[in-house]
Design a protein around this motif. Structure first.
Motif, PDB file in Angstrom:
ATOM      1  N   UNK A 117     -15.845  11.262   3.428  1.00 50.24           N
ATOM      2  CA  UNK A 117     -14.930  10.129   3.518  1.00 50.24           C
ATOM      3  C   UNK A 117     -13.943  10.316   4.669  1.00 50.24           C
ATOM      4  N   UNK A 118     -13.483  11.540   4.861  1.00 50.05           N
ATOM      5  CA  UNK A 118     -12.574  11.804   5.970  1.00 50.05           C
ATOM      6  C   UNK A 118     -13.269  11.559   7.307  1.00 50.05           C
ATOM      7  N   UNK A 119     -14.526  12.006   7.418  1.00 45.24           N
ATOM      8  CA  UNK A 119     -15.281  11.804   8.655  1.00 45.24           C
ATOM      9  C   UNK A 119     -15.485  10.318   8.951  1.00 45.24           C
ATOM     10  N   UNK A 120     -15.598   9.516   7.889  1.00 48.77           N
ATOM     11  CA  UNK A 120     -15.859   8.089   8.041  1.00 48.77           C
ATOM     12  C   UNK A 120     -14.586   7.254   7.948  1.00 48.77           C
ATOM     13  N   UNK A 121     -13.435   7.925   8.016  1.00 51.99           N
ATOM     14  CA  UNK A 121     -12.138   7.250   8.007  1.00 51.99           C
ATOM     15  C   UNK A 121     -11.926   6.438   6.732  1.00 51.99           C
ATOM     16  N   UNK A 122     -12.323   7.044   5.593  1.00 50.76           N
ATOM     17  CA  UNK A 122     -12.200   6.365   4.305  1.00 50.76           C
ATOM     18  C   UNK A 122     -11.493   7.219   3.252  1.00 50.76           C
ATOM     19  N   UNK A 123     -10.842   8.277   3.669  1.00 52.14           N
ATOM     20  CA  UNK A 123     -10.240   9.193   2.690  1.00 52.14           C
ATOM     21  C   UNK A 123      -9.233   8.484   1.786  1.00 52.14           C
ATOM     22  N   UNK A 124      -8.552   7.477   2.311  1.00 51.27           N
ATOM     23  CA  UNK A 124      -7.546   6.777   1.511  1.00 51.27           C
ATOM     24  C   UNK A 124      -8.165   5.764   0.540  1.00 51.27           C
ATOM     25  N   UNK A 125      -9.496   5.633   0.575  1.00 46.87           N
ATOM     26  CA  UNK A 125     -10.176   4.692  -0.315  1.00 46.87           C
ATOM     27  C   UNK A 125     -10.953   5.397  -1.432  1.00 46.87           C
ATOM     28  N   UNK A 126     -10.748   6.679  -1.607  1.00 42.82           N
ATOM     29  CA  UNK A 126     -11.537   7.439  -2.569  1.00 42.82           C
ATOM     30  C   UNK A 126     -11.441   6.883  -3.983  1.00 42.82           C
ATOM     31  N   UNK A 127     -10.276   6.412  -4.374  1.00 45.89           N
ATOM     32  CA  UNK A 127     -10.085   5.908  -5.740  1.00 45.89           C
ATOM     33  C   UNK A 127     -10.249   4.398  -5.853  1.00 45.89           C
ATOM     34  N   UNK A 128     -10.572   3.751  -4.752  1.00 47.04           N
ATOM     35  CA  UNK A 128     -10.757   2.291  -4.768  1.00 47.04           C
ATOM     36  C   UNK A 128     -12.116   1.949  -5.384  1.00 47.04           C
ATOM     37  N   UNK A 129     -12.263   0.682  -5.754  1.00 49.30           N
ATOM     38  CA  UNK A 129     -13.537   0.195  -6.285  1.00 49.30           C
ATOM     39  C   UNK A 129     -14.161  -0.758  -5.265  1.00 49.30           C
ATOM     40  N   UNK A 130     -15.490  -0.889  -5.282  1.00 47.52           N
ATOM     41  CA  UNK A 130     -16.168  -1.665  -4.237  1.00 47.52           C
ATOM     42  C   UNK A 130     -15.637  -3.071  -4.016  1.00 47.52           C
ATOM     43  N   UNK A 131     -15.186  -3.734  -5.076  1.00 48.27           N
ATOM     44  CA  UNK A 131     -14.746  -5.129  -4.919  1.00 48.27           C
ATOM     45  C   UNK A 131     -13.562  -5.249  -3.959  1.00 48.27           C
ATOM     46  N   UNK A 132     -12.800  -4.181  -3.817  1.00 44.62           N
ATOM     47  CA  UNK A 132     -11.599  -4.240  -2.986  1.00 44.62           C
ATOM     48  C   UNK A 132     -11.865  -3.853  -1.530  1.00 44.62           C
ATOM     49  N   UNK A 133     -13.086  -3.494  -1.195  1.00 46.22           N
ATOM     50  CA  UNK A 133     -13.411  -3.018   0.149  1.00 46.22           C
ATOM     51  C   UNK A 133     -13.916  -4.145   1.043  1.00 46.22           C
ATOM     52  N   UNK A 134     -13.701  -3.994   2.324  1.00 45.73           N
ATOM     53  CA  UNK A 134     -14.282  -4.914   3.296  1.00 45.73           C
ATOM     54  C   UNK A 134     -15.762  -4.590   3.470  1.00 45.73           C
ATOM     55  N   UNK A 135     -16.487  -5.481   4.152  1.00 42.72           N
ATOM     56  CA  UNK A 135     -17.901  -5.225   4.402  1.00 42.72           C
ATOM     57  C   UNK A 135     -18.122  -3.948   5.181  1.00 42.72           C
ATOM     58  N   UNK A 136     -17.292  -3.708   6.180  1.00 40.67           N
ATOM     59  CA  UNK A 136     -17.425  -2.490   6.967  1.00 40.67           C
ATOM     60  C   UNK A 136     -17.162  -1.237   6.154  1.00 40.67           C
ATOM     61  N   UNK A 137     -16.187  -1.305   5.252  1.00 38.44           N
ATOM     62  CA  UNK A 137     -15.889  -0.162   4.389  1.00 38.44           C
ATOM     63  C   UNK A 137     -17.036   0.100   3.414  1.00 38.44           C
ATOM     64  N   UNK A 138     -17.580  -0.980   2.848  1.00 37.20           N
ATOM     65  CA  UNK A 138     -18.731  -0.810   1.943  1.00 37.20           C
ATOM     66  C   UNK A 138     -19.901  -0.162   2.683  1.00 37.20           C
ATOM     67  N   UNK A 139     -20.124  -0.577   3.916  1.00 32.12           N
ATOM     68  CA  UNK A 139     -21.208   0.001   4.700  1.00 32.12           C
ATOM     69  C   UNK A 139     -21.019   1.501   4.869  1.00 32.12           C
TER      70      UNK A 139
END
Length: 209
Positions: A117-139
């Motif tokens: 997640x850190x490598x993909x710039x998503x470390x701050x989304x670890x506890x989030x659920x898919x519905x709250x993510x953008x398309x790019x984040x889901x990818x």
């Protein structure tokens, strides 16, 4: 190196693939292109073991093999077109689920997932659920989930189709980053500009006449 020989698939008496031969070379990125309905995604699903061919053989490092075994052994990972994240699980759990089911200790799986997640710039989304993510984040979560099993070949089905055009370059950057790290990648895409930006070689699937 993975070699496919004579791959044939028919649906409802219609030939989708007919005697397809294909070689996936180690450490290269291969783009599978072709017109809509030509069988690009069917071919990718056959390589991933999700669809069984009617005929054909598979050779992995000079040994006969089945795609199902390659996927079960973690050789092949898949990033699906619609991401297919589990909506009831957090981002972190989406990534750690498969490794823990395969016997990886939970703390080890979590540590590896957080590194991805850190490598993909998503470390701050670890506890989030898919519905709250953008398309790019889901990818990127879908890519992290596939990478968590440490595959030798990573397959993508239309990785830019569900994204805004502005995000295409960021996906290309990720694919090229993995290529530089030595990952073997196979990408089904209708986007020729994207294919040219990432692929070492291109394989065109034609409609069976």
């Amino acid at each position: 190196m993975l070699t496919l020989k004579g791959i044939t698939k028919t649906f409802n008496d219609r030939a989708i693939l007919n005697q397809v031969d294909l070689t996936i070379k180690d450490h290269e990125t291969l783009a599978i292109v072709g017109p809509s309905g030509a069988g690009k995604t069917t071919l990718l699903r056959i390589i991933s073991g999700l669809t069984k061919p009617d005929a054909g053989t598979f050779i992995w490092n000079d040994q006969p093999v089945t795609p199902v075994k390659l996927r079960q052994d973690g050789i092949i990972g898949v990033v699906f077109q619609n991401f297919e994240l589990f909506p009831n699980l957090s981002v972190l759990r989406n990534i750690t689920l498969a490794p823990t089911l395969q016997g990886t200790p939970e703390d080890e799986a979590k540590a590896a997932a957080m590194e991805l997640l850190a490598q993909l710039d998503l470390a701050d989304q670890a506890d989030a659920y898919p519905f709250s993510l953008s398309g790019g984040q889901k990818q990127r979560v879908a890519i992290a989930r596939a990478l968590a099993l440490k595959p030798e070949i990573l397959l993508y089905d239309e990785p830019t189709s569900a994204l805004d055009p502005s995000l295409r370059d960021s996906v290309a950057d990720l694919v090229n980053q993995f290529k530089r790290a030595g990952m073997t990648q196979v990408i089904v895409t209708h986007d020729m500009d994207f294919a040219q930006a990432v692929a070492d070689t291109t394989f065109k699937v034609e409609k069976v006449q």
